[in-house]
Design a protein around this motif. Structure first.
Motif, PDB file in Angstrom:
ATOM      1  N   ARG A 151       0.834  -1.199   0.000  1.00  0.00           N
ATOM      2  CA  ARG A 151       0.000   0.000   0.000  1.00  0.00           C
ATOM      3  C   ARG A 151       0.876   1.259   0.000  1.00  0.00           C
ATOM      4  NH1 ARG A 151      -3.123   0.948   5.144  1.00  0.00           N
ATOM      5  NH2 ARG A 151      -4.159  -0.993   4.621  1.00  0.00           N
ATOM      6  N   GLU A 152       1.930   1.202   0.822  1.00  0.00           N
ATOM      7  CA  GLU A 152       2.836   2.344   0.924  1.00  0.00           C
ATOM      8  C   GLU A 152       3.467   2.643  -0.443  1.00  0.00           C
ATOM      9  OE1 GLU A 152       3.943   5.163   3.653  1.00  0.00           O
ATOM     10  OE2 GLU A 152       2.727   3.365   4.012  1.00  0.00           O
ATOM     11  N   TYR A 153       3.822   1.550  -1.126  1.00  0.00           N
ATOM     12  CA  TYR A 153       4.440   1.680  -2.440  1.00  0.00           C
ATOM     13  C   TYR A 153       3.473   2.355  -3.407  1.00  0.00           C
ATOM     14  CZ  TYR A 153       6.370   0.168  -6.947  1.00  0.00           C
ATOM     15  OH  TYR A 153       6.852   0.135  -8.216  1.00  0.00           O
ATOM     16  N   ALA A 154       2.234   1.899  -3.363  1.00  0.00           N
ATOM     17  CA  ALA A 154       1.228   2.465  -4.263  1.00  0.00           C
ATOM     18  C   ALA A 154       1.045   3.952  -3.983  1.00  0.00           C
ATOM     19  CB  ALA A 154      -0.086   1.723  -4.102  1.00  0.00           C
ATOM     20  N   LEU A 155       1.170   4.325  -2.727  1.00  0.00           N
ATOM     21  CA  LEU A 155       1.001   5.735  -2.366  1.00  0.00           C
ATOM     22  C   LEU A 155       2.023   6.630  -3.055  1.00  0.00           C
ATOM     23  CD1 LEU A 155       0.132   5.730   1.432  1.00  0.00           C
ATOM     24  CD2 LEU A 155      -1.250   6.609  -0.461  1.00  0.00           C
ATOM     25  N   PHE A 165       3.024   6.396  -5.950  1.00  0.00           N
ATOM     26  CA  PHE A 165       2.557   6.694  -7.302  1.00  0.00           C
ATOM     27  C   PHE A 165       1.249   7.461  -7.292  1.00  0.00           C
ATOM     28  CE2 PHE A 165       5.481   3.291  -7.755  1.00  0.00           C
ATOM     29  CZ  PHE A 165       6.204   3.670  -8.864  1.00  0.00           C
ATOM     30  N   MET A 166       0.520   7.216  -6.208  1.00  0.00           N
ATOM     31  CA  MET A 166      -0.778   7.855  -6.053  1.00  0.00           C
ATOM     32  C   MET A 166      -0.636   9.370  -6.159  1.00  0.00           C
ATOM     33  SD  MET A 166      -3.663   6.783  -5.588  1.00  0.00           S
ATOM     34  CE  MET A 166      -5.160   7.679  -5.493  1.00  0.00           C
ATOM     35  N   ASP A 167       0.320   9.895  -5.373  1.00  0.00           N
ATOM     36  CA  ASP A 167       0.529  11.338  -5.368  1.00  0.00           C
ATOM     37  C   ASP A 167       0.805  11.820  -6.777  1.00  0.00           C
ATOM     38  OD1 ASP A 167       0.330  10.928  -2.742  1.00  0.00           O
ATOM     39  OD2 ASP A 167       2.482  11.019  -2.319  1.00  0.00           O
ATOM     40  N   LYS A 168       1.650  11.060  -7.436  1.00  0.00           N
ATOM     41  CA  LYS A 168       2.041  11.437  -8.778  1.00  0.00           C
ATOM     42  C   LYS A 168       0.842  11.417  -9.720  1.00  0.00           C
ATOM     43  CE  LYS A 168       6.597  10.668 -10.691  1.00  0.00           C
ATOM     44  NZ  LYS A 168       7.505   9.610 -11.108  1.00  0.00           N
ATOM     45  N   ALA A 169       0.052  10.329  -9.600  1.00  0.00           N
ATOM     46  CA  ALA A 169      -1.075  10.160 -10.511  1.00  0.00           C
ATOM     47  C   ALA A 169      -2.089  11.277 -10.324  1.00  0.00           C
ATOM     48  CB  ALA A 169      -1.732   8.805 -10.284  1.00  0.00           C
ATOM     49  N   HIS A 192     -13.386   3.679 -17.443  1.00  0.00           N
ATOM     50  CA  HIS A 192     -12.495   2.544 -17.164  1.00  0.00           C
ATOM     51  C   HIS A 192     -11.861   2.771 -15.798  1.00  0.00           C
ATOM     52  CE1 HIS A 192     -12.032   1.408 -21.604  1.00  0.00           C
ATOM     53  NE2 HIS A 192     -12.789   2.500 -21.595  1.00  0.00           N
ATOM     54  N   ILE A 193     -11.693   1.698 -15.072  1.00  0.00           N
ATOM     55  CA  ILE A 193     -11.014   1.821 -13.773  1.00  0.00           C
ATOM     56  C   ILE A 193      -9.796   0.902 -13.779  1.00  0.00           C
ATOM     57  CG2 ILE A 193     -11.218   1.441 -11.283  1.00  0.00           C
ATOM     58  CD1 ILE A 193     -14.178   2.268 -11.588  1.00  0.00           C
ATOM     59  N   MET A 194      -8.654   1.503 -13.476  1.00  0.00           N
ATOM     60  CA  MET A 194      -7.395   0.776 -13.532  1.00  0.00           C
ATOM     61  C   MET A 194      -6.809   0.649 -12.130  1.00  0.00           C
ATOM     62  SD  MET A 194      -7.420   1.305 -16.924  1.00  0.00           S
ATOM     63  CE  MET A 194      -7.139   3.037 -17.117  1.00  0.00           C
ATOM     64  N   SER A 195      -6.233  -0.542 -11.862  1.00  0.00           N
ATOM     65  CA  SER A 195      -5.559  -0.720 -10.574  1.00  0.00           C
ATOM     66  C   SER A 195      -4.167  -0.090 -10.667  1.00  0.00           C
ATOM     67  CB  SER A 195      -5.466  -2.190 -10.226  1.00  0.00           C
ATOM     68  OG  SER A 195      -4.552  -2.808 -11.089  1.00  0.00           O
ATOM     69  N   GLU A 196      -3.465  -0.053  -9.517  1.00  0.00           N
ATOM     70  CA  GLU A 196      -2.169   0.623  -9.472  1.00  0.00           C
ATOM     71  C   GLU A 196      -1.155   0.017 -10.438  1.00  0.00           C
ATOM     72  OE1 GLU A 196      -0.478  -1.257  -5.457  1.00  0.00           O
ATOM     73  OE2 GLU A 196      -2.580  -0.777  -5.511  1.00  0.00           O
ATOM     74  N   ASP A 197      -1.292  -1.273 -10.737  1.00  0.00           N
ATOM     75  CA  ASP A 197      -0.353  -1.863 -11.694  1.00  0.00           C
ATOM     76  C   ASP A 197      -0.929  -1.878 -13.108  1.00  0.00           C
ATOM     77  OD1 ASP A 197      -2.167  -3.563 -10.692  1.00  0.00           O
ATOM     78  OD2 ASP A 197      -0.774  -5.133 -10.092  1.00  0.00           O
ATOM     79  N   SER A 198      -1.808  -0.912 -13.381  1.00  0.00           N
ATOM     80  CA  SER A 198      -2.323  -0.668 -14.734  1.00  0.00           C
ATOM     81  C   SER A 198      -3.157  -1.802 -15.301  1.00  0.00           C
ATOM     82  CB  SER A 198      -1.188  -0.340 -15.712  1.00  0.00           C
ATOM     83  OG  SER A 198      -0.581   0.839 -15.317  1.00  0.00           O
ATOM     84  N   TYR A 232      -6.489   3.396  -7.345  1.00  0.00           N
ATOM     85  CA  TYR A 232      -7.039   3.172  -8.675  1.00  0.00           C
ATOM     86  C   TYR A 232      -7.029   4.473  -9.451  1.00  0.00           C
ATOM     87  CZ  TYR A 232      -8.568  -1.144  -6.536  1.00  0.00           C
ATOM     88  OH  TYR A 232      -8.573  -2.344  -5.897  1.00  0.00           O
ATOM     89  N   THR A 233      -6.925   4.347 -10.747  1.00  0.00           N
ATOM     90  CA  THR A 233      -7.070   5.536 -11.575  1.00  0.00           C
ATOM     91  C   THR A 233      -8.279   5.345 -12.476  1.00  0.00           C
ATOM     92  OG1 THR A 233      -5.586   4.667 -13.243  1.00  0.00           O
ATOM     93  CG2 THR A 233      -4.624   6.140 -11.615  1.00  0.00           C
TER      94      THR A 233
END
Lengths: 402, 275
Positions: free
Chosen positions: A240-244, A246-250, A300-306, A346-347
């Motif tokens: 989860r921390e890792y995804a965060l 990228f989250m900020d970036k996204a 479309h809904i994408m998970s953190e690993d696209s 998610y994006t």
């Protein structure tokens, strides 16, 4: 060092000294002797004060962005690089897989390469002889072993290399993103190998970007960012921390609107609002620039690993197209998706096309949202599921009597 | 204690396994695709001998003072070529294995030993040709011939020592390969391979005395002395009554080997980063 520790890393730092003008000729070394002041070097701190222990039998993940220093750490663990400071102690035989098929030579046949790569892994010819048939069979390359490696497809090469790698008798394995290559079939083999490693209680240090793999295999994990250990903990927490990161970036991208986006501009998504609750609500404000006959709108809904978790447009769910739009019209669209998503980031991608298949607006990172759950699973979604059963039989059961 | 012994054995075992495969691979690749294959390892020296024979005994029969001139020349060239093969082959060897260095941790000296082993195989094949022509030329062989073994040992140590030094230095300074090319050219003429040291000694005794201090000159002249012509000028005939002078080229060899190995060892840890 206690007996149950496989690797102990204490205070490890690694600096790379990068001369701005690399001295790689003797003339350069001499001229630089005279003008020492001009010689500027830049010290790159690839790793700073890394401390951690891995217990025997533990599956330990190392995650981090590109350039965070995780590969340098793996190379130091493998003994390929020397740490600038600190020390590493290991108990047991350590085998690194920085890459599969180390030493493979394209000019040699598959058979010859098995012996060559086998030697790199520490197997004598006799030992390779004994397991040769198994290696070939596992790689499914029986008919190709006398062909030169350069005539192999990349998939065949990877299969052969992997088949060899699985033979190595190590107590500690260092694995660097080998899962990133190969087709689904190969990945399945990789995963079953990982399961076997876990079952055999091998110590595995696993560097990856794949958070699903981290969640599924790792007992513990460590997040490295900016050359330092940011966090250490359970696989779930680290993923989860890792995804965060990228989250900020996204969401930055989404705010600035500089995510990937194209279209002819007849209609344009002006504002995207995402709400998270029992439902994921995605509200779109759309400005119509030029007349549009029939507007088809998608989400479309994408998970953190696209991975595309879901994708739909109005026609797929039998909702009407918007017809006869004039320039200057303002349209709002409200999407509601039942929140069955697992813990993660998610994006959202939104699309506007017309019935002539013109793309009006295709907005890849239009928005993002985060789902927090305590009832996590390893799957992408958690749809509401109920189950019941009925049973028919001749003899009487205890519960019937009560 | 026993685990320590085991660990050393394990490490040594890995080096041997790796060395075997590297040498095998090199040998396989060397003649790959050629029609005659490994046979060339024998044909090359054979043709070289034929050329030497034609040039120096048929067309240009100079310096009649040397008996078995062709064998004499051939032996010198074979030894020099071995030296050249090991050193020039080693200069770029570490850098050439950069790909491997960045992916696994293995004892780096194995790379140099592999180059050496390939050259030794060639030297042995060449020796077969030398032996054949020694018999054809009716070279009389004495018990002295066994002295070739310590001489080859000296040559081996000299070549490996230099190789360790050059290969490690080349990782830092890429000029080394060009400099070594030039030095090898100069060395070829500074060493009495094609010319007779005996003749030089009669004209400029001091020059001959200086030349023989070069370990390669000492090795080649001694090898010719023990195998081909006992009338050959050696370090003993040039420094009569000063047997200790012999320790100069041998000492140089040992010094080069020690310095070369130590330098290689101290640098080998950073090969992966710099290569």
């Amino acid at each position: 060092m206690p007996d149950d520790i496989a690797i102990k890393v204490s205070g490890v730092s690694k600096n790379f000294v990068l001369p701005h003008e690399r001295v790689s000729s003797i003339k350069g070394a001499f001229t630089n002797l005279y003008k020492k002041k001009d010689r500027t070097t830049e010290t790159q701190h690839a790793l700073r004060d890394i401390d951690f222990e891995v217990k025997k039998g533990e599956f330990f993940g190392i995650v981090g962005r590109n350039g965070s220093g995780k590969s340098t750490l793996l190379k130091i663990l493998a003994g390929i690089y020397q740490p600038t400071l600190g020390q590493i102690r290991t108990q047991g035989k350590l085998v690194p897989f920085i890459e599969l098929g180390v030493g493979f030579n394209p000019e040699l046949t598959g058979r010859e390469n098995v012996y060559l790569n086998g030697a790199m892994l520490g197997f004598s010819e006799k030992e390779v002889d004994a397991m040769y048939d198994d290696i070939v069979e596992f790689a499914e390359l029986e008919r190709f072993m006398d062909q030169k490696l350069k005539n192999y497809s990349s998939g065949m090469q990877v299969r052969l290399a992997f088949s060899l790698a699985t033979r190595s008798e190590a107590d500690i394995l260092l694995v660097d993103e080998v899962l990133a290559v190969g087709d689904a079939d190969f990945q399945r083999k990789c995963f079953s190998y990982f399961k076997k490693l876990k079952a055999d209680k091998k110590t595995v240090i696993f560097v990856t970007h794949d958070m699903n793999a981290v969640r599924e295999y790792c007992d513990r994990a460590m997040l490295i960012d900016k050359s330092e250990v940011q966090k250490m903990g359970s696989a779930q927490d680290i993923a989860r921390e890792y995804a965060l990161l990228f989250m900020d970036k996204a969401s930055d991208h989404a705010k600035k609107g500089d995510g990937k986006r194209w279209g002819n501009g007849d209609a344009k998504v002006e504002k995207v609002t995402v709400k998270v609750g029992k439902e994921i609500g995605v509200d779109l404000d759309i400005a119509i620039e030029r007349p549009v006959g029939r507007l088809i709108y998608g989400l479309h809904i994408m998970s953190e690993d696209s991975v595309e978790v879901t994708a739909m447009n109005n026609r797929m769910i039998q909702a009407p197209d918007v017809a006869d739009l004039k320039a200057g019209d303002k349209l709002t669209v409200h999407w509601k998706v039942l929140n069955v998503f697992n813990d993660g980031n998610y994006t959202v991608m939104v699309t506007l096309i017309d019935d002539l298949a013109n793309t009006l607006d295709w907005f890849v990172r239009a928005g993002s949202f985060q789902v927090r759950r305590t009832d996590r699973s390893t799957t992408a979604i958690l749809p509401p599921i109920s189950v019941s059963y009925s049973l028919k039989g001749k003899h009487k059961r205890n519960d019937d009597e009560s | 204690m026993s685990t320590n012994v085991k660990r050393i054995m394990q490490r040594y075992r890995y080096s041997v396994i790796l060395l075997r495969q590297l040498v095998k691979t090199d040998f396989k690749l060397r003649y790959q695709g050629s029609f005659l294959g490994y046979l060339w390892s024998l044909l090359r020296p054979l043709f070289m001998f034929v050329i030497l024979y034609l040039v120096f005994t048929v067309f240009l029969p100079t310096s009649k003072d040397i008996p078995h001139k062709a064998v004499y020349l051939f032996l010198g060239i074979v030894l020099w070529n071995y030296f050249g093969e090991v050193t020039t082959g080693s200069v770029g060897a570490i850098l050439g294995k950069g790909d491997l260095l960045r992916k696994i941790n293995f004892p780096k000296y194995v790379v140099i030993l592999a180059v050496t082993a390939s050259a030794v195989i060639n030297l042995l094949l060449n020796s077969i040709i030398v032996a054949i022509f020694m018999i054809f030329n009716h070279v009389s062989i004495s018990w002295n011939a066994f002295l070739i073994i310590p001489l080859l040992g000296e040559l081996l140590v000299l070549a490996i020592g230099l190789s360790f030094f050059l290969s490690a230095l080349f990782v830092r300074f890429r000029d080394v390969s060009y400099i070594w090319d030039v030095l090898m050219q100069a060395g070829f003429y500074a060493t009495p391979i094609l010319y007779s040291l005996t003749q030089i000694a009669t004209v400029h005794h001091k020059v001959a005395q200086a030349l023989i201090l070069n370990p390669m000159a000492q090795i080649i002249q001694d090898a010719r002395y023990v195998l081909v012509t006992p009338t050959n000028a050696t370090i003993h005939t040039l420094y009569v009554g000063k047997a200790w002078v012999w320790s100069v080229p041998v000492g140089l060899t040992v010094l080069i080997a020690v310095v070369g190995s130590l330098y290689f060892r101290s640098r080998s840890k950073s090969f992966a980063e710099e290569a």
